[in-house]
Motif scaffolding. Structure first.
Motif, mmCIF file in Angstrom:
data_model
loop_
_atom_site.group_PDB
_atom_site.id
_atom_site.type_symbol
_atom_site.label_atom_id
_atom_site.label_comp_id
_atom_site.label_asym_id
_atom_site.label_seq_id
_atom_site.Cartn_x
_atom_site.Cartn_y
_atom_site.Cartn_z
ATOM 1 N N GLN A 1 -32.500 10.896 121.587
ATOM 2 C CA GLN A 1 -33.241 12.159 121.670
ATOM 3 C C GLN A 1 -32.746 13.147 120.620
ATOM 4 O OE1 GLN A 1 -35.939 11.000 123.594
ATOM 5 N NE2 GLN A 1 -35.945 13.202 123.999
ATOM 6 N N LEU B 1 -22.402 12.064 123.895
ATOM 7 C CA LEU B 1 -23.674 11.723 124.513
ATOM 8 C C LEU B 1 -23.789 10.228 124.785
ATOM 9 C CD1 LEU B 1 -26.071 13.860 122.256
ATOM 10 C CD2 LEU B 1 -25.198 14.466 124.530
ATOM 11 N N ASP C 1 -29.446 9.923 125.141
ATOM 12 C CA ASP C 1 -29.412 11.285 124.617
ATOM 13 C C ASP C 1 -29.157 11.316 123.119
ATOM 14 O OD1 ASP C 1 -30.001 12.354 127.061
ATOM 15 O OD2 ASP C 1 -27.934 12.900 127.572
ATOM 16 N N CYS D 1 -30.483 20.721 119.447
ATOM 17 C CA CYS D 1 -30.275 20.479 120.877
ATOM 18 C C CYS D 1 -31.404 21.063 121.723
ATOM 19 C CB CYS D 1 -28.943 21.080 121.312
ATOM 20 S SG CYS D 1 -27.514 20.164 120.723
ATOM 21 N N LEU E 1 -31.316 19.142 125.213
ATOM 22 C CA LEU E 1 -29.921 18.886 125.540
ATOM 23 C C LEU E 1 -29.132 20.193 125.544
ATOM 24 C CD1 LEU E 1 -29.426 15.816 123.166
ATOM 25 C CD2 LEU E 1 -29.749 15.750 125.653
#
Length: 256
Positions: free
Chosen positions: A224, A217, A221, A145, A150
């Protein structure tokens, strides 16, 4: 606590192997069953319960998640598993000679009440054993993360008045407050060698806090997250697997 609905297959393919890292310590602490009765609370897909049955314990599994129970019954048909969860077990006082809870008290909403309930269904002088993480699987996902930019995939947190320090000393204090007697707590360490496919299946399958976080998410995201995951795995992979260090507090006590 939530986050485990419908994840039996994904858990069986991933974290079940990780959580088995404490099995041998528990087996050694209990010794031969000699046909004594044992309740494994939060028995999951049944691997610990099955191992203890092999060692002569008359084991009953207790698991609230139906997909976990289904896999347990399929893989270990000789070990009965019923629907139930802490902190309210549908058993009489002193119903079992031993009660175990492997990585369960770290997931319940009220650890002290749950630990006390384990005592209630254990016969006087019987053994109770529980484990909790001191170095958790979430550490890897926090790194993913952070790289993805994130929020951390740490899962739910208990209110301060319900929580306990995630250390051997903190686990021991919580269990003493719950009434466990003759308590000993030790730390065990092991390395989980998992390939990237196994790790990825755990998050896409919604397992634990990281899986629940991933599923929450949006598509951007998630991309990512996956890019960061792939980069981290490529950096850490050795001979096809990623070595992840874990540790757990293992507590053994007795019912009064």
């Amino acid at each position: 606590m939530s986050g485990w609905n419908g994840v039996g297959a994904a858990y069986a393919a991933s974290y079940a192997d990780l959580c088995a890292g404490t099995t041998q310590v528990i087996v050694q602490a209990l010794g031969a069953g000699a046909q004594r009765t044992l309740l494994d609370v939060g028995s999951g897909t049944g691997s610990l319960a099955a191992k203890l049955a092999e060692d002569g314990w008359v084991v009953t599994g207790c698991e609230p998640e139906p997909t976990m129970r289904s896999i347990s019954s399929m893989r270990h048909p000789n070990v009965p598993v019923i629907c139930g969860t802490l902190p309210s077990l549908a058993f009489a006082d002193g119903a079992f000679d031993c009660v175990t809870a492997n990585f369960v008290l770290n997931h319940v909403n009220d650890p002290r009440r749950s630990a006390a309930e384990m005592l209630r269904v254990t016969t006087a002088g019987g053994i109770v054993i529980a484990t909790t993480w001191t170095a958790t699987p979430s550490l890897f996902w926090v790194s993913v993360c952070e790289r993805a930019g994130l929020g951390p995939a740490t899962g739910e947190c208990l209110p301060a008045d319900k929580d306990f320090e995630r250390s051997c000393a903190g686990f021991g204090r919580m269990l003493q407050q719950s009434g466990w007697q003759d308590l000993t707590v030790s730390e065990t360490h092991w390395t989980w060698h998992a390939n990237a496919e196994v790790l990825w299946s755990s998050v896409t399958g919604g397992v634990a806090g990281a899986g629940a976080f991933f599923l929450s998410l949006d598509e951007r995201d998630r991309r990512q997250f996956q890019l960061a995951f792939d980069e981290l795995c490529n950096e850490r992979v050795v001979d096809g697997t990623i070595a992840l260090e874990h540790s757990a507090a293992v507590a053994t006590g007795h019912a009064g």
